[in-house]
Design a protein around this motif. Sequence first.
Motif, short mmCIF file in Angstrom:
data_model
loop_
_atom_site.label_atom_id
_atom_site.label_comp_id
_atom_site.label_asym_id
_atom_site.label_seq_id
_atom_site.Cartn_x
_atom_site.Cartn_y
_atom_site.Cartn_z
N THR A 18 0.86 -1.18 0.00
CA THR A 18 0.00 0.00 0.00
C THR A 18 0.89 1.23 0.00
O THR A 18 2.09 1.14 0.30
CB THR A 18 -0.91 0.03 1.24
N PRO A 19 0.34 2.40 -0.28
CA PRO A 19 1.17 3.61 -0.18
C PRO A 19 1.73 3.86 1.21
O PRO A 19 2.74 4.53 1.37
CB PRO A 19 0.19 4.72 -0.59
N LEU A 20 1.08 3.30 2.24
CA LEU A 20 1.55 3.48 3.61
C LEU A 20 2.78 2.63 3.91
O LEU A 20 3.67 3.07 4.65
CB LEU A 20 0.43 3.13 4.60
N ASN A 21 2.86 1.43 3.35
CA ASN A 21 3.92 0.50 3.75
C ASN A 21 4.96 0.22 2.67
O ASN A 21 5.73 -0.74 2.79
CB ASN A 21 3.31 -0.83 4.23
N THR A 22 5.02 1.05 1.63
CA THR A 22 5.88 0.74 0.49
C THR A 22 6.69 1.95 0.05
O THR A 22 6.18 3.08 0.00
CB THR A 22 5.05 0.24 -0.71
N LEU A 23 7.96 1.72 -0.29
CA LEU A 23 8.81 2.70 -0.94
C LEU A 23 9.55 2.03 -2.10
O LEU A 23 9.64 0.80 -2.16
CB LEU A 23 9.83 3.30 0.04
N PHE A 24 10.07 2.85 -3.00
CA PHE A 24 10.80 2.34 -4.17
C PHE A 24 12.21 2.90 -4.17
O PHE A 24 12.42 4.11 -3.99
CB PHE A 24 10.08 2.75 -5.47
N LEU A 71 6.87 1.13 7.27
CA LEU A 71 7.39 0.56 6.03
C LEU A 71 7.58 -0.95 6.16
O LEU A 71 8.17 -1.43 7.13
CB LEU A 71 8.73 1.22 5.68
N HIS A 72 7.07 -1.70 5.17
CA HIS A 72 7.23 -3.15 5.16
C HIS A 72 7.87 -3.66 3.88
O HIS A 72 8.44 -4.76 3.89
CB HIS A 72 5.88 -3.84 5.37
N ARG A 125 10.70 -6.24 5.31
CA ARG A 125 11.15 -5.82 6.63
C ARG A 125 11.63 -6.99 7.48
O ARG A 125 12.62 -6.89 8.20
CB ARG A 125 10.01 -5.10 7.35
N GLU A 126 10.91 -8.10 7.44
CA GLU A 126 11.18 -9.20 8.37
C GLU A 126 12.60 -9.74 8.27
O GLU A 126 13.10 -10.36 9.21
CB GLU A 126 10.18 -10.33 8.12
N ASN A 127 13.27 -9.48 7.16
CA ASN A 127 14.63 -9.99 6.99
C ASN A 127 15.69 -9.03 7.52
O ASN A 127 16.88 -9.38 7.54
CB ASN A 127 14.90 -10.27 5.51
N HIS A 128 15.29 -7.82 7.94
CA HIS A 128 16.29 -6.81 8.31
C HIS A 128 15.99 -6.13 9.65
O HIS A 128 16.91 -5.95 10.46
CB HIS A 128 16.38 -5.76 7.21
#
Length: 654
Positions: free
Chosen positions: A98-104, A133-134, A176-179
């Motif tokens: 979603t726009p809330l949990n994503t960046l590029f 952020l996820h 996220r879960e990997n870092h």
Amino acid sequence: MSVLTSPRGKVEVVHCRRTESQDIYCIKNLIRKFTQKLFGRLNIIYLLEKANLAVTLCNDKEEIMAQATFVDYPNWNVSSQDNWVSVFRELDPEIPCTPLNTLFMHLFVAVDEYSVGCCREIIRAVFKAVPELHFIFLIVPSYMSLGSTLITVFEQVGNIPSLMYDEDFAVHICCRENHYPQLHIRNARVEDHDDLMPIFLRHDTILKETYGKYFLAELIEAQDEENHAVVCEVEGVAVGFMSVCSRVNMQLLHECFDLGPFHGLCVPHPDDVLHPPPELSTEGSEDAKLSSSSHSFLKIAEEPQEQVIPETMESIQKEVIEEAPAEEMSSTVRSGNASELEDTEKFSQQSSVGDTDYCISSLSLGSLSLPEESSSFHPIYKGASDAFCIQLFCIEEKYEARSLDFMNFVFSLFPDKNFCIISLPHLTPEFVLIQNFVKIVPFNNCTLEQDLYVFHRAGLLKSIKIRLASLSDTPGVENLVSTLMLNKSILEDLKQYNEAHRDPDGTSLKAFVAEVAEQIVGIAVIRDEMDIEYIRSHYNIEDFIYFSHHQREEHGHLYHFVLNPIFRHYTKFFLKEILRLSYKSCLYYPVYPQSREDKFQSSYAHSLTSALHYLVPVRPRRQIVYPLEKLGINAPSKAVSKDAVLGFLRDSCH
């Protein structure tokens, strides 16, 4: 600080910070031909000017080791800026982006010898800096491999075509879960004592000296239906602690704070007295004007099943409170660097500030006397208490950014409560957890040297959506703004947008709504800024932006901004989405001086926005004083002499 080791055994101590304009020269020197093939030929100044987040990794000599730039929409023109969500949902429906949990990621460069370690460190810092952020997406031409560095943190999820080029692009994702994963929250156990005590004692020994060596173990053992203790753990080790209690002195809160927007933190009751008798005049706070819209959203949370008589809030341990005088109670508030990138209920506590973690202890509300009664009207709430309080809280600085992870679990411990409250001394710096709470406005006669903060259960919802308004949103907006002073102006602008999408003079007009669970919780109205030359000549906006990198149509004027107090912690996200969806890069909001109390000096004044703290005040430039009478027809336009004080907002991180 982190330590990186190269394949040849060289060691560098590095730290992350936000990218600055003076970094551009070094960033350009780190760009290779392979970088241009992955990300395209970029104008670094332009990219940094439009980025949501830009991170630079430096060594102890402040030499740049790596840099990465992140934006809230894809590169390579694989989708439009305002409609990328549907494209990526079709790519993989199982990824809830979603726009809330994503960046590029739009750029990554690094010193070759340390590139792998630099990449991991930057990715971890970004997830730490942006708690919501996820997912981070990386889009590259399908015929290109990621190389030996980026492939260590990204994995491919599919291909999508470009809107402008006749070729496909590969989409890679980093989770996220990997870092920097979310923390595991559970009920506290006595054996957690040894892990938690060093966190408390790192600040000072007041709690230990006051309550004894094993006060924490005794607090954990004393858990019952009204008192709970929870911890967050990493790899089996407790790194944070929270004590919560459902006994709150509601009478004291009602006497001291304006809790109208939250229905007094009580369950609605038929005998509630919410309005003064006709002969009394009332004066409400700005936040209280949203009370009806705030209360209407309480249906999202579970309704209380039993009545709880409002009683005095218990402190850490009942037996200890009886032995120790209230004036001897004290607490510590430890708040250092919240992260590399960004910066309790207790009504009689002292605070101190250190350089590492923080903890907050709380004291019973019952030890304080009520302030003298005022002649002003205070609502009377007959319903049961709908709130519980945080009595004691601490967490290691390393994991402070994930403090909000506690809230889901503690709300599950009190299924009949919809509010969580915490109080702090006036001068306590804001820490990560409290930034998600709403600060309550005290009454004028309040004598408590504390600030009260409130968080609603519905604030945990992540389904908030920002979109352009439609005609069907009108009833929801009317309900939201019905108690605001300038609600007619907001509704007129909304009507004008729905009818023509522009003003009668042709100025482009846009209205956005915030929606949660199919309910309107916010509205914002912007117009194109038509007087940008005046703003540039009269205010130092170039202290904040490179003006030449912003097109004329990218400047917007914020007219109205209303958001339900329950979701105030989403204010920055709301503003960010306005910028993205409207293709703007700057928003301006004028603040007009008042000549008399409660009277607007200018008829052009807009409705007061609750987002002022996210706008940067811009200083006016010194102007030439023209002898207008002597100049005659050669005098400058009268528009030059008009005055205004502008707040300025530029695109920011989540």
